[in-house]
Scaffold this motif. Sequence first.
Motif, short mmCIF file in Angstrom:
data_model
loop_
_atom_site.label_atom_id
_atom_site.label_comp_id
_atom_site.label_asym_id
_atom_site.label_seq_id
_atom_site.Cartn_x
_atom_site.Cartn_y
_atom_site.Cartn_z
N UNK A 51 0.97 -1.21 0.27
CA UNK A 51 0.09 -0.28 0.01
C UNK A 51 0.86 0.97 0.43
N UNK A 52 1.97 1.10 0.35
CA UNK A 52 2.66 2.57 0.44
C UNK A 52 3.70 2.58 -0.72
N UNK A 53 3.00 1.66 -1.65
CA UNK A 53 4.02 2.26 -3.16
C UNK A 53 3.72 3.78 -3.98
N UNK A 54 2.22 4.10 -3.66
CA UNK A 54 1.91 5.71 -4.57
C UNK A 54 2.50 6.61 -3.65
N UNK A 55 2.90 6.92 -2.05
CA UNK A 55 3.01 7.75 -0.97
C UNK A 55 4.53 7.67 -1.28
N UNK A 56 5.17 6.32 -1.73
CA UNK A 56 6.88 6.67 -1.81
C UNK A 56 6.64 6.46 -3.26
N UNK A 57 6.47 6.57 -4.49
CA UNK A 57 6.78 7.11 -5.91
C UNK A 57 6.19 8.69 -5.48
N UNK A 59 7.04 10.56 -3.46
CA UNK A 59 7.72 11.15 -2.17
C UNK A 59 9.43 11.10 -3.17
N UNK A 60 9.57 10.20 -3.84
CA UNK A 60 10.29 9.88 -4.14
C UNK A 60 10.81 11.05 -5.69
N UNK A 61 9.19 11.18 -6.76
CA UNK A 61 9.03 12.17 -7.43
C UNK A 61 9.52 13.32 -6.85
N UNK A 62 9.06 13.63 -6.09
CA UNK A 62 9.36 15.21 -4.82
C UNK A 62 10.42 15.18 -4.84
N UNK A 63 11.53 14.75 -4.58
CA UNK A 63 12.79 14.92 -3.59
C UNK A 63 13.84 14.91 -5.51
N UNK A 64 13.64 14.31 -5.67
CA UNK A 64 13.81 14.54 -7.26
C UNK A 64 14.15 15.44 -8.29
N UNK A 65 11.94 15.85 -8.45
CA UNK A 65 12.05 17.88 -8.88
C UNK A 65 12.26 18.55 -7.47
N UNK A 66 12.43 18.37 -6.64
CA UNK A 66 13.50 19.49 -5.63
C UNK A 66 14.53 19.78 -6.06
N UNK A 67 14.93 18.79 -6.88
CA UNK A 67 17.01 18.94 -7.11
C UNK A 67 16.81 19.93 -8.06
N UNK A 80 7.43 16.61 5.08
CA UNK A 80 5.26 16.08 5.26
C UNK A 80 5.06 14.54 4.40
N UNK A 81 6.12 14.43 2.89
CA UNK A 81 6.50 13.39 2.30
C UNK A 81 6.46 12.07 2.84
#
Length: 99
Positions: A51-57, A59-67, A80-81
């Motif tokens: 079930x955590x697959x979508x929040x994990x995706x 979160x990872x997408x946000x980390x990549x975008x924030x760079x 928060x994420x």
Amino acid sequence: MTFLLFTKAEDFMLPCLNKKLFGMECLGCGLQRSVALLFQGEFVAAFKMYPAIYPLIMFIGFIIASTFTNIKLIERLKYGFAIITISTIIISYIIKIIN
């Protein structure tokens, strides 16, 4: 080359050492299978598997975008994420153990 065409993703998955050594699933059990299901287009089955697959995706997408972007309050958003993702992992693990 033909070998790679006829192999499945399941053939390359790593076994859970925690499950092998202690007989209990870990917090990450199901993640590899869930990702494989996502690549097959089985979105509901991927969620049921981990079930955590979508929040994990997200979160990872946000980390990549924030760079690549400069967003105000980026640290708060990261926390928060992270809290949402970790909470989802722990709650789904507890539910899995209870059932």
